[in-house]
Motif scaffolding. Structure first.
Motif, PDB file in Angstrom:
ATOM      1  N   ILE B 132      45.376  50.682  42.277  1.00  0.00           N
ATOM      2  CA  ILE B 132      46.845  50.298  42.703  1.00  0.00           C
ATOM      3  C   ILE B 132      47.660  51.136  43.300  1.00  0.00           C
ATOM      4  CG2 ILE B 132      48.884  50.181  41.236  1.00  0.00           C
ATOM      5  CD1 ILE B 132      46.425  49.550  38.834  1.00  0.00           C
ATOM      6  N   PHE B 133      47.198  52.675  43.391  1.00  0.00           N
ATOM      7  CA  PHE B 133      48.150  53.451  44.048  1.00  0.00           C
ATOM      8  C   PHE B 133      47.603  53.260  45.513  1.00  0.00           C
ATOM      9  CE2 PHE B 133      48.486  58.250  45.352  1.00  0.00           C
ATOM     10  CZ  PHE B 133      49.821  58.045  45.237  1.00  0.00           C
ATOM     11  N   PHE B 134      46.352  52.643  45.692  1.00  0.00           N
ATOM     12  CA  PHE B 134      45.941  52.655  47.089  1.00  0.00           C
ATOM     13  C   PHE B 134      46.674  51.457  47.863  1.00  0.00           C
ATOM     14  CE2 PHE B 134      42.675  50.367  49.588  1.00  0.00           C
ATOM     15  CZ  PHE B 134      42.681  51.147  50.615  1.00  0.00           C
ATOM     16  N   ARG B 135      46.625  50.423  47.001  1.00  0.00           N
ATOM     17  CA  ARG B 135      47.065  49.177  47.177  1.00  0.00           C
ATOM     18  C   ARG B 135      48.615  49.353  47.832  1.00  0.00           C
ATOM     19  NH1 ARG B 135      43.317  45.420  46.055  1.00  0.00           N
ATOM     20  NH2 ARG B 135      42.355  46.377  44.299  1.00  0.00           N
ATOM     21  N   GLN B 136      49.342  49.949  46.752  1.00  0.00           N
ATOM     22  CA  GLN B 136      50.888  50.055  47.257  1.00  0.00           C
ATOM     23  C   GLN B 136      50.961  50.964  48.233  1.00  0.00           C
ATOM     24  OE1 GLN B 136      53.427  48.872  45.288  1.00  0.00           O
ATOM     25  NE2 GLN B 136      52.163  48.100  43.304  1.00  0.00           N
ATOM     26  N   GLN B 137      50.495  51.971  48.637  1.00  0.00           N
ATOM     27  CA  GLN B 137      50.736  52.955  49.456  1.00  0.00           C
ATOM     28  C   GLN B 137      50.010  52.584  50.945  1.00  0.00           C
ATOM     29  OE1 GLN B 137      52.212  56.255  49.917  1.00  0.00           O
ATOM     30  NE2 GLN B 137      53.384  55.429  48.426  1.00  0.00           N
ATOM     31  N   TYR B 138      49.208  51.579  50.911  1.00  0.00           N
ATOM     32  CA  TYR B 138      48.342  51.381  52.153  1.00  0.00           C
ATOM     33  C   TYR B 138      48.208  50.105  52.614  1.00  0.00           C
ATOM     34  CZ  TYR B 138      44.510  53.266  54.805  1.00  0.00           C
ATOM     35  OH  TYR B 138      43.432  53.602  55.971  1.00  0.00           O
ATOM     36  N   ARG B 139      47.731  49.091  51.459  1.00  0.00           N
ATOM     37  CA  ARG B 139      47.295  48.023  51.725  1.00  0.00           C
ATOM     38  C   ARG B 139      48.596  47.056  52.475  1.00  0.00           C
ATOM     39  NH1 ARG B 139      42.761  45.772  49.137  1.00  0.00           N
ATOM     40  NH2 ARG B 139      42.126  44.091  50.491  1.00  0.00           N
ATOM     41  N   VAL B 140      49.688  47.426  51.948  1.00  0.00           N
ATOM     42  CA  VAL B 140      51.106  46.717  52.476  1.00  0.00           C
ATOM     43  C   VAL B 140      51.054  46.793  53.806  1.00  0.00           C
ATOM     44  CG1 VAL B 140      53.534  46.801  52.271  1.00  0.00           C
ATOM     45  CG2 VAL B 140      52.293  47.486  50.298  1.00  0.00           C
ATOM     46  N   PHE B 141      51.095  47.835  54.476  1.00  0.00           N
ATOM     47  CA  PHE B 141      51.098  48.125  55.900  1.00  0.00           C
ATOM     48  C   PHE B 141      49.814  47.715  56.742  1.00  0.00           C
ATOM     49  CE2 PHE B 141      53.953  51.287  54.498  1.00  0.00           C
ATOM     50  CZ  PHE B 141      55.328  50.896  54.567  1.00  0.00           C
ATOM     51  N   HIS B 142      48.757  47.880  56.075  1.00  0.00           N
ATOM     52  CA  HIS B 142      47.499  47.346  56.492  1.00  0.00           C
ATOM     53  C   HIS B 142      47.668  45.855  56.704  1.00  0.00           C
ATOM     54  CE1 HIS B 142      43.102  46.365  56.438  1.00  0.00           C
ATOM     55  NE2 HIS B 142      43.198  47.636  56.769  1.00  0.00           N
TER      56      HIS B 142
END
Lengths: 214, 214
Positions: B132-142
């Motif tokens: 979840i942390f990864f998704r929020q921090q990363y996936r959004v911009f990705h």
DNA sequence: CGTGAGTGAGTAAGCACTCACTCACGTTAG
DNA sequence: CTAACGTGAGTGAGTGCTTACTCACTCACG
């Protein structure tokens, strides 16, 4: 190395293993556990169990847990013979092959994430051997790459970019790929080969379309 | 927030802090320690001391050490309002600005490595909130980046590359830069701005010189 | 029979976590 | 206006368990 023939003499009690063999099996077991759980996340009990010996024997070979960790980083710091193949491609100025070799050394089927995880853990946890491990595993190719780019710029083949930053950019693409797939567990969406080819093509050719119609 | 006025009444005994304030100070202290030493490398005693309270109070607020870690990852998963600025540049098709914004959000003076370290530790140590942390921090911009590249390919502005791989390549350059400087401790060799500009230029224009003389 | 591989049973320190308790302070009964 | 009270912030002193590491000891083998 011919211990097995002798071992058949004594069936009931376990055959004895030589010091170096035991040391190696301890290092292997420990490396795998440290890579999975980190230094503080791994106990000497776990390591001993994984190597099939008592904790006491572990401390006969390595005075402290930290010394075992250090031994692993020192041992695993050696790299395989990729350098020669890369330097050959460099000598022949085979750009695409040069970059493809570098990339597919790290992005390939069945690449072992253990070393990468060990490297990250050692850096994050701030182990004293982290620097040396990093240099051996990383700096070698980094410098090789930057040197080649500088040379090709001098020859007029590449745009006049900062060779160090360009080298880091290329490594970034590769390292990040491993980060996503080996650490964050993202599934691959293309084959290893297709991925490498696309990355190399992107790095060499850029993203913006070069106007063929003026 | 006007606790200090009340505090002056009782000098000998410490003034009481509200539950939410204490919780926040515990989270801050813990986040910093977890980012530095990892989950297993941090003790509840250290956290309590850093927050200036007893261990017992820590466990009044968070039932377990793991719950505290989870609370941190949940709280820190929120990101700032970069998205809007980026989407504006995207709408105007300002390519260079679009990529420069994304890059300089992470490569800038005084950028806090805490979040990045937390993200890496949580992924390496395999915490359940890591995804979840990864998704929020990363996936959004990705996803934002991949979407924009796909659009620009459709419009004929970019070469026909794999949008997902291209997005990952660009992120790779940036993330790797932070890895080198924030985690491995490499010194910067150019300013933040010059570095970002070079990376963006490399990614957009590629490395190989486009033949201006046929 | 000496050397070195190998271990069970420790030890002291440190770990996450608990408990019985004190005290600050806003509310309210007289 | 004061005194009793309830609530919740706060803690010292533990708990049982795990940790890294040790020691006295056994036994396999050349």
């Amino acid at each position: 190395m011919n211990k097995f023939a002798k071992a058949s003499k004594t069936l009931h009690h376990a055959p004895r293993t030589s010091g170096v063999e035991r040391q190696a099996s301890l290092i292997n077991a420990a490396a795998s556990l440290f890579a999975t759980n980190g230094f503080t996340g791994t106990t000497t009990k776990q390591i001993a169990k994984a190597a099939g010996v008592s904790e006491a024997l572990l401390f006969k070979h390595f005075p402290t847990k930290r010394a075992l960790y250090t031994a692993i980083l020192t041992e695993k710091a050696h790299y395989s013979g990729l350098r020669e193949a890369v330097e050959e491609a460099a000598a022949k100025r085979e750009d695409k092959r040069f970059f493809t070799l570098l990339a597919s050394y790290r992005i390939r089927k069945g690449a072992d994430p253990t070393l990468f995880r060990l490297l990250l853990f050692s850096a994050l946890e701030g182990h004293e051997m982290s620097d040396i491990f990093f240099r051996q595993q990383y700096r070698v190719f980094h410098d090789l790459l930057a040197g080649y780019i500088r040379q090709r710029i001098d020859e007029g083949a590449y745009r006049s970019v900062d060779p160090l930053l360009a080298a880091r950019a290329f490594f970034g693409i590769i390292v990040h790929h491993r980060l996503l797939h080996d650490i964050f567990g993202l599934p691959m969406h293309r084959t290893h080969e297709a991925t490498v080819e696309e990355y190399v093509s992107l790095f060499l050719g850029g993203l913006v379309r070069q106007s063929s119609q003026p």
